[in-house]
Write a protein that holds these residues in place. Structure first.
Motif, mmCIF file in Angstrom:
data_model
loop_
_atom_site.group_PDB
_atom_site.id
_atom_site.type_symbol
_atom_site.label_atom_id
_atom_site.label_comp_id
_atom_site.label_asym_id
_atom_site.label_seq_id
_atom_site.Cartn_x
_atom_site.Cartn_y
_atom_site.Cartn_z
ATOM 1 N N PRO A 11 5.788 1.710 8.546
ATOM 2 C CA PRO A 11 6.136 0.529 7.909
ATOM 3 C C PRO A 11 6.551 0.659 6.278
ATOM 4 C CG PRO A 11 4.994 0.023 9.585
ATOM 5 C CD PRO A 11 4.591 1.487 8.920
ATOM 6 N N ASP A 12 8.030 0.224 5.723
ATOM 7 C CA ASP A 12 8.407 -0.115 4.535
ATOM 8 C C ASP A 12 7.738 -1.380 3.966
ATOM 9 O OD1 ASP A 12 9.146 0.532 1.983
ATOM 10 O OD2 ASP A 12 11.644 0.500 2.491
ATOM 11 N N PHE A 13 7.524 -1.433 3.053
ATOM 12 C CA PHE A 13 7.136 -2.890 2.093
ATOM 13 C C PHE A 13 7.876 -2.639 0.996
ATOM 14 C CE2 PHE A 13 3.491 -0.073 2.060
ATOM 15 C CZ PHE A 13 3.872 -0.232 0.292
ATOM 16 N N ASP A 14 8.127 -3.750 0.461
ATOM 17 C CA ASP A 14 8.118 -4.495 -1.075
ATOM 18 C C ASP A 14 8.250 -5.529 -1.344
ATOM 19 O OD1 ASP A 14 9.832 -4.089 -2.956
ATOM 20 O OD2 ASP A 14 11.940 -4.646 -2.358
ATOM 21 N N LEU A 15 6.628 -5.885 -2.015
ATOM 22 C CA LEU A 15 5.813 -6.750 -2.183
ATOM 23 C C LEU A 15 6.442 -6.467 -4.041
ATOM 24 C CD1 LEU A 15 2.875 -5.513 -0.137
ATOM 25 C CD2 LEU A 15 4.972 -7.583 0.631
ATOM 26 N N GLU A 16 5.498 -7.999 -3.860
ATOM 27 C CA GLU A 16 5.238 -7.936 -5.494
ATOM 28 C C GLU A 16 4.165 -8.118 -5.739
ATOM 29 O OE1 GLU A 16 5.458 -12.550 -8.898
ATOM 30 O OE2 GLU A 16 5.015 -12.831 -6.489
ATOM 31 N N PRO A 72 -3.363 -10.794 1.186
ATOM 32 C CA PRO A 72 -2.527 -12.050 1.339
ATOM 33 C C PRO A 72 -2.840 -12.615 0.078
ATOM 34 C CG PRO A 72 -4.352 -11.623 3.414
ATOM 35 C CD PRO A 72 -4.503 -10.680 1.811
ATOM 36 N N ASP A 73 -3.300 -12.268 -1.129
ATOM 37 C CA ASP A 73 -3.739 -12.836 -2.612
ATOM 38 C C ASP A 73 -2.250 -12.701 -3.057
ATOM 39 O OD1 ASP A 73 -6.549 -14.229 -2.018
ATOM 40 O OD2 ASP A 73 -7.200 -11.284 -2.798
ATOM 41 N N SER A 74 -2.044 -13.505 -4.330
ATOM 42 C CA SER A 74 -0.415 -13.493 -4.945
ATOM 43 C C SER A 74 -1.218 -12.259 -5.956
ATOM 44 C CB SER A 74 -0.378 -14.770 -5.408
ATOM 45 O OG SER A 74 -1.583 -15.134 -6.897
ATOM 46 N N ALA A 75 0.397 -11.924 -6.521
ATOM 47 C CA ALA A 75 0.267 -11.157 -7.359
ATOM 48 C C ALA A 75 -0.663 -11.707 -9.066
ATOM 49 C CB ALA A 75 1.545 -10.650 -8.174
ATOM 50 N N LYS A 76 0.131 -12.941 -9.257
ATOM 51 C CA LYS A 76 -1.716 -13.677 -10.285
ATOM 52 C C LYS A 76 -3.295 -13.104 -10.217
ATOM 53 C CE LYS A 76 -2.177 -17.889 -13.356
ATOM 54 N NZ LYS A 76 -3.270 -17.076 -13.896
ATOM 55 N N LYS A 77 -2.974 -13.464 -8.864
ATOM 56 C CA LYS A 77 -4.349 -13.760 -8.549
ATOM 57 C C LYS A 77 -5.644 -11.584 -8.534
ATOM 58 C CE LYS A 77 -6.154 -16.891 -5.462
ATOM 59 N NZ LYS A 77 -6.323 -17.432 -4.279
ATOM 60 N N HIS A 78 -4.159 -10.969 -8.080
ATOM 61 C CA HIS A 78 -4.620 -9.682 -8.260
ATOM 62 C C HIS A 78 -4.699 -9.072 -9.657
ATOM 63 C CE1 HIS A 78 -3.596 -8.764 -4.657
ATOM 64 N NE2 HIS A 78 -2.534 -8.275 -4.166
ATOM 65 N N THR A 99 3.743 -8.066 5.326
ATOM 66 C CA THR A 99 3.263 -6.186 6.047
ATOM 67 C C THR A 99 1.835 -5.996 6.398
ATOM 68 O OG1 THR A 99 4.034 -5.694 3.752
ATOM 69 C CG2 THR A 99 2.597 -4.620 4.453
ATOM 70 N N ALA A 100 1.248 -6.677 6.949
ATOM 71 C CA ALA A 100 -0.046 -6.418 7.828
ATOM 72 C C ALA A 100 -0.086 -6.580 8.819
ATOM 73 C CB ALA A 100 -1.478 -7.792 6.988
#
Length: 155
Positions: A11-16, A72-78, A99-100
């Protein structure tokens, strides 16, 4: 929903993602990709897994394989997670869990007798044509990144 199997289209995904960017599977088409799902930044198992993939990142790069971790964490947490542990993997922020769910890794879990929904630690090796070449579910972290590297080298 039917569980994904080897040979299925991933499955495709497009994530921050970390660093203010975006990461998508379609944007990596033509390259093999390791898509690994993990529950939460800065927890013991997730940190060990990210560090293990980081330590092998040069080996994956030599094979032309991109590693994308998703939680599921935010991009800032990443961003904080990457900075704290000097990680070399891309991290996607699946904040809406879509996506999950598409990969079948958003499951009912149980801890201390309480049931809750969460990410089942899982890894999908996607070949350059976008098909799933290998699946690891309910991953145990020790030795896992090595096993994924071995499978990726056979692509």
């Amino acid at each position: 929903m039917q569980e994904l199997a080897i040979g299925d289209a991933a499955p495709d995904f497009d994530l921050e993602s970390d660093g203010g960017g975006r990461v998508s599977l379609s944007g990596l088409k033509g390259k093999p990709v390791v898509v690994y799902f993990y529950p939460k930044d800065n927890t013991p198992g997730c940190t060990k897994e990210a560090i293990a993939f980081t330590e092998l990142n040069d080996e994956f790069n030599k094979l032309g394989v991109t590693i994308v971790g998703i939680s599921p964490d935010s991009a800032k947490k990443h961003d904080n997670f990457i900075a704290k542990h000097n990680l070399a993997v891309r991290l996607g922020a699946d904040t809406d869990i879509k996506t999950a769910e598409a990969y079948g890794v958003w499951v009912e879990k149980s801890m201390y007798g309480k049931k809750y929904m969460g990410v089942e630690r899982s890894t999908f090796l996607v070949n350059k044509d976008g098909a799933i070449a290998q699946i690891w579910r309910k991953v145990k972290v020790p030795g896992h990144a090595d096993a994924v590297l071995e499978a990726a080298s056979a692509l």
